[in-house]
Design an enzyme around this catalytic site. Structure first.
Site, mmCIF file in Angstrom:
data_model
loop_
_atom_site.group_PDB
_atom_site.id
_atom_site.type_symbol
_atom_site.label_atom_id
_atom_site.label_comp_id
_atom_site.label_asym_id
_atom_site.label_seq_id
_atom_site.Cartn_x
_atom_site.Cartn_y
_atom_site.Cartn_z
ATOM 1 N N ASP A 120 36.932 46.587 2.155
ATOM 2 C CA ASP A 120 36.658 45.617 3.232
ATOM 3 C C ASP A 120 37.486 45.987 4.464
ATOM 4 O OD1 ASP A 120 36.834 43.354 4.915
ATOM 5 O OD2 ASP A 120 36.583 41.975 3.226
ATOM 6 N N HIS A 158 32.946 43.503 2.891
ATOM 7 C CA HIS A 158 33.023 42.111 3.363
ATOM 8 C C HIS A 158 31.660 41.419 3.345
ATOM 9 C CE1 HIS A 158 35.711 39.209 5.348
ATOM 10 N NE2 HIS A 158 34.728 38.894 6.169
ATOM 11 N N SER A 190 35.280 34.408 3.914
ATOM 12 C CA SER A 190 35.967 34.833 5.130
ATOM 13 C C SER A 190 36.514 33.616 5.873
ATOM 14 C CB SER A 190 35.008 35.664 5.990
ATOM 15 O OG SER A 190 35.718 36.354 6.985
#
Lengths: 290, 290
Positions: free
Chosen positions: A233, A270, A155
């Site tokens: 996600d 995620h 991320s």
């Protein structure tokens, strides 16, 4: 940076052999604040120096998330790779507002060097990761070969891995990979907020230095990049990650599948459950080069 | 308990196949408070019901620690076992002092039913784990065979696993295992503090019901127990775990190595790095029986 500055906080025997150490030191790059990092040493350091794969974590995380949840030790032990887990931001700088939001300030350093005077004394994670930590590790005489480094992340840390890799003037990292990276931060809310806060020139200042999609457009030399993201996600769906922009920029610049592989993983989200699923792929990817 | 009371908060695809679900419901056993649990469903539920292995976490933990850090999904997927991760205490009961200490109150329910009136409306983790959660799961028509349950846990949760297993009048669990369990809580500071706080009769009341070492002295039937602890575990060194007392009581009662195996693991500590190292051994142990 002297060895005396480095304090060993704990050491853990871990699965598949090897050892995880947690260290603390006073970080000059972060304005003299105490900063922690974790270091995984594979069993192979008994007979030689290990190359170093740096893992950059995402928003709200610390040096512990990847170590505890990534499932990285098994493949790292198999390949004889050391893992360096930095923190994601300075801690306790005492800057007004730095703890107000989960996506800015503490836990959200974005792996840049701040130029806004409000943050520039402390928010220098780029220098911390690329210069300071290698110096600290060298000075400590640890069994590491710092001439062989690669970098990966998740991320915000995927953004960090891609940008530190692509922007390095010295080819510091041999390869980069990322789980669910923020690929084009100048065009997403997380990145815009961070850049407008940390940088005097805001998003404009960031474009040349801190945006993977912009950086690859100017990167003509061959690259070694692997990216995975999940179609389930929510941050991907909300347009925070924008992997398609990165792929297009890479292809337009002549980087084919052999250089930039971006994989869409059906139904994954995620979380670290996603990361741990593809952890071995990523470690093995880097093992080819370091 | 009706199905309508159960709310699915999230679902994650995980490594090795299968799915992790997080649920919330209003728990009658915990005085009507919202309570969460995680449930891992192995890939095999596509074609039948899976047996259930319950994981009880330790002090300060929630339903997430084992799911995120235990490395349980790989062996559970290999054996077709579902994993149930309850929380470790009620949350938000609003009882004066329940958040003051890390080893008592919130995050420290000790898997008992409180009799001290101050706590007895909410602190009933025994009923929550052994009766309420199975009822909830049955009512939800999940692909689980609740007639096949085993139980394991860590530290306070190891105490929970051993005592719920040994005290069950209905042989609810087919086997029990534990990482670094509190084996003789009436003789250690953690246990004494918990029992004197939650139980009207204090340690005396606990002795017959909530102490694994005392329980095995009266348990003449064959048992299936596996315990691992690390010699580098500071809580072991401080006398909080006392596995030697449990081994002696087991052997004196005629339970040999085939029934009660207690393994001392050189240099390992109290962390999830230790748990994940021996996770597969424990899942495979239970797989023989469920």
């Amino acid at each position: 940076m002297t060895k005396e500055n480095l304090e060993l906080l704990s050491t853990n025997k871990v699965r598949y052999g090897g050892e995880l150490r947690k260290y603390k030191f006073k970080s000059a790059a972060l304005g003299g604040l105490d900063s922690n990092f974790n270091l995984y040493l594979p069993p192979q350091v008994a007979s030689g120096k290990a190359p170093v794969l740096v893992y950059l974590a995402g928003l709200t995380c610390t040096e512990d998330n990847g170590a505890q949840k990534g499932s990285f030790f098994g493949p790292a032990a198999a390949k004889g790779i050391a893992l360096l887990f930095p923190d994601t931001s300075p801690r306790g700088a005492g800057i007004e507002g730095e703890d107000a939001d989960w996506d800015f300030g503490t836990g959200a350093g974005f792996y840049l060097n701040a130029t806004n005077p409000k943050f520039s004394n402390h928010y220098n994670m780029l220098t911390h990761v690329t210069l300071e930590l290698p110096q600290i590790l060298e000075a400590a005489d640890l069994p590491l070969d710092l001439s062989r480094q690669s970098i990966f992340g998740h991320s915000m840390g995927g953004h960090g891995a891609l940008t530190l890799y692509l922007a390095s003037k010295t080819n510091q990292y041999r390869s980069a990979s990322a789980f669910s990276p923020i690929c084009n931060p100048v065009n997403c809310p997380w990145g815009q907020k961070a850049f407008n806060g940390y940088l005097q020139g805001g998003v404009t200042e960031a474009t040349d230095q801190y945006d993977a999609t912009e950086l690859i457009k100017k990167h003509k030399e061959p690259v070694r990049i692997l990216i995975d993201y999940g179609t389930g996600d929510n941050f991907y769906k909300q347009g925070q990650l924008l992997p398609e922009n990165f792929v297009k920029a890479a292809r337009d610049t002549g980087h084919d599948e052999g250089q930039v592989q971006v994989r869409s993983q059906d139904g994954y989200d995620h979380s670290y459950y996603f990361i741990s699923t593809f952890a071995t792929d990523h470690i093995n990817f880097h093992a080819q080069y370091i």
